[in-house]
Design a protein around this motif. Sequence first.
Motif, mmCIF file in Angstrom:
data_model
loop_
_atom_site.group_PDB
_atom_site.id
_atom_site.type_symbol
_atom_site.label_atom_id
_atom_site.label_comp_id
_atom_site.label_asym_id
_atom_site.label_seq_id
_atom_site.Cartn_x
_atom_site.Cartn_y
_atom_site.Cartn_z
ATOM 1 N N LEU A 1 44.934 42.075 47.604
ATOM 2 C CA LEU A 1 44.091 41.034 47.015
ATOM 3 C C LEU A 1 42.643 41.177 47.482
ATOM 4 C CD1 LEU A 1 46.550 38.031 47.393
ATOM 5 C CD2 LEU A 1 45.812 39.054 45.240
ATOM 6 N N PHE A 2 42.462 41.514 48.762
ATOM 7 C CA PHE A 2 41.118 41.706 49.289
ATOM 8 C C PHE A 2 40.441 42.892 48.602
ATOM 9 C CE2 PHE A 2 38.222 43.826 52.225
ATOM 10 C CZ PHE A 2 37.359 42.790 52.538
ATOM 11 N N TRP A 3 41.173 43.969 48.407
ATOM 12 C CA TRP A 3 40.617 45.157 47.750
ATOM 13 C C TRP A 3 40.138 44.830 46.336
ATOM 14 C CZ3 TRP A 3 42.600 48.229 43.601
ATOM 15 C CH2 TRP A 3 41.921 49.443 43.417
ATOM 16 N N LEU A 4 40.938 44.079 45.588
ATOM 17 C CA LEU A 4 40.548 43.695 44.227
ATOM 18 C C LEU A 4 39.310 42.800 44.241
ATOM 19 C CD1 LEU A 4 44.029 42.940 42.616
ATOM 20 C CD2 LEU A 4 42.539 44.883 42.122
ATOM 21 N N ALA A 5 39.265 41.875 45.205
ATOM 22 C CA ALA A 5 38.131 40.952 45.272
ATOM 23 C C ALA A 5 36.860 41.647 45.742
ATOM 24 C CB ALA A 5 38.477 39.787 46.195
ATOM 25 N N ASP A 6 36.989 42.501 46.743
ATOM 26 C CA ASP A 6 35.823 43.151 47.331
ATOM 27 C C ASP A 6 35.282 44.265 46.458
ATOM 28 O OD1 ASP A 6 34.022 43.536 49.637
ATOM 29 O OD2 ASP A 6 35.056 45.465 49.831
ATOM 30 N N ARG A 7 36.184 45.032 45.854
ATOM 31 C CA ARG A 7 35.767 46.199 45.074
ATOM 32 C C ARG A 7 35.394 45.835 43.634
ATOM 33 N NH1 ARG A 7 36.918 51.702 45.506
ATOM 34 N NH2 ARG A 7 36.986 51.244 47.752
ATOM 35 N N PHE A 8 36.157 44.938 43.020
ATOM 36 C CA PHE A 8 35.964 44.658 41.595
ATOM 37 C C PHE A 8 35.544 43.215 41.309
ATOM 38 C CE2 PHE A 8 39.253 47.976 41.979
ATOM 39 C CZ PHE A 8 38.608 49.008 41.330
ATOM 40 N N GLY A 9 35.427 42.409 42.360
ATOM 41 C CA GLY A 9 35.010 41.031 42.148
ATOM 42 C C GLY A 9 36.055 40.156 41.497
ATOM 43 N N VAL A 10 37.310 40.529 41.600
ATOM 44 C CA VAL A 10 38.394 39.756 40.994
ATOM 45 C C VAL A 10 38.774 38.610 41.923
ATOM 46 C CG1 VAL A 10 40.777 39.809 40.154
ATOM 47 C CG2 VAL A 10 39.270 41.783 39.808
ATOM 48 N N SER A 11 38.808 37.407 41.407
ATOM 49 C CA SER A 11 39.217 36.260 42.207
ATOM 50 C C SER A 11 40.628 36.489 42.749
ATOM 51 C CB SER A 11 39.202 34.993 41.351
ATOM 52 O OG SER A 11 39.909 33.940 41.981
ATOM 53 N N PRO A 12 40.877 36.160 44.018
ATOM 54 C CA PRO A 12 42.234 36.347 44.567
ATOM 55 C C PRO A 12 43.312 35.638 43.773
ATOM 56 C CG PRO A 12 40.670 35.929 46.332
ATOM 57 C CD PRO A 12 39.922 35.716 45.054
ATOM 58 N N ILE A 13 42.973 34.497 43.174
ATOM 59 C CA ILE A 13 43.969 33.772 42.373
ATOM 60 C C ILE A 13 44.323 34.592 41.142
ATOM 61 C CG2 ILE A 13 44.404 31.665 41.067
ATOM 62 C CD1 ILE A 13 42.535 30.207 42.988
ATOM 63 N N LEU A 14 43.314 35.157 40.474
ATOM 64 C CA LEU A 14 43.584 36.043 39.334
ATOM 65 C C LEU A 14 44.213 37.348 39.800
ATOM 66 C CD1 LEU A 14 40.361 35.586 37.165
ATOM 67 C CD2 LEU A 14 42.628 34.602 36.772
ATOM 68 N N GLY A 15 43.861 37.775 41.010
ATOM 69 C CA GLY A 15 44.428 39.007 41.545
ATOM 70 C C GLY A 15 45.934 38.938 41.705
ATOM 71 N N LEU A 16 46.466 37.725 41.867
ATOM 72 C CA LEU A 16 47.924 37.570 41.976
ATOM 73 C C LEU A 16 48.634 38.054 40.716
ATOM 74 C CD1 LEU A 16 48.179 34.061 43.672
ATOM 75 C CD2 LEU A 16 48.825 36.254 44.687
ATOM 76 N N VAL A 17 47.951 37.976 39.587
ATOM 77 C CA VAL A 17 48.551 38.428 38.325
ATOM 78 C C VAL A 17 48.888 39.912 38.390
ATOM 79 C CG1 VAL A 17 48.161 38.670 35.843
ATOM 80 C CG2 VAL A 17 47.333 36.633 37.041
ATOM 81 N N ALA A 18 48.090 40.683 39.117
ATOM 82 C CA ALA A 18 48.349 42.117 39.274
ATOM 83 C C ALA A 18 49.186 42.407 40.509
ATOM 84 C CB ALA A 18 47.027 42.873 39.348
#
Length: 298
Positions: free
Chosen positions: A49-66
């Motif tokens: 989740l941190f990687w998605l948020a830090d690298r691509f700016g994806v909210s951790p809540i939305l990151g849960l979808v992946a």
Amino acid sequence: MTWINQIIQGVLLGGYYALIACGLSFLFSVMRIINLAHGSLAVLAAYALFWLADRFGVSPILGLVAVLPAMAILGWLLQKTILERSARSGRLVPVLSTFGLAIVIDNLLFQAYGADTRSLAPFVGSLSYDSFDLSDDVSLGTLALITFVTAVAMLGGLQLFLTRTPLGRAIRATAEDPDTVGLLGINAGRVNAVAMSIAMVTVGVAGFFMAVRATFAPYAGAAQLLFAFESAVIGGVGSLWGTLIGGIVLGVAQSLGAQLHPQGFLIAGHLTFLAVVLARLTLAARGGRLRAWIGGAR
């Protein structure tokens, strides 16, 4: 009112512990496996989740979808490649396998991210510190309340799934007698893989809340495993609702312990865990002597 506030905070903290312990308790109840990689897998989900948020700016809540589907697939693969094969060699080998898996995950995360701590709190706005007052002396954290509600919903959903759905009943039947269910047309290996996937989804959710409420590092999994294990044992290993009760007991003990002494937070929790274990061992021993006495009297 200070003590009331401490108890309320302890109950909410217990919701987090129950959330962490959910997958551990579920996996033991349906597969009789103690997953020592449980905490490390939660940390792995947090880093994803941190990687998605830090690298691509994806909210951790939305990151849960992946991340949650990825955790489910990882659970399926782990069951098919490690747990299923190790289970053929006895009950101890799967435990040792998950211990080795935890070491591998911890060291890979350390190689990739170093020893620095990280957190998802900066990516969720004010959620990590928002609160509202019930009275002048009692304040509830929004995140703590959401965590508690999520734990209740997850445990309740799993309980309904196991008791009310055909797949849930198949999982329970496989846990009781994996050889006999084959005669009924149930593929025990596939059912166990599904169970592992479900457990890993709960681990992913736990990793999210762990990373939002506090910092985490590559070797943070051991502490999370300890809290999960203590909650599951206090509430009764394999009991989903018992896991919630165990988490609350542990959280309240820690909260009250911190009120009594600055170092009392962890000590009170560990002492409560030991007291419960000793009480159960004592009752089991007395029950055994009573059954032996009744058998002798007959």
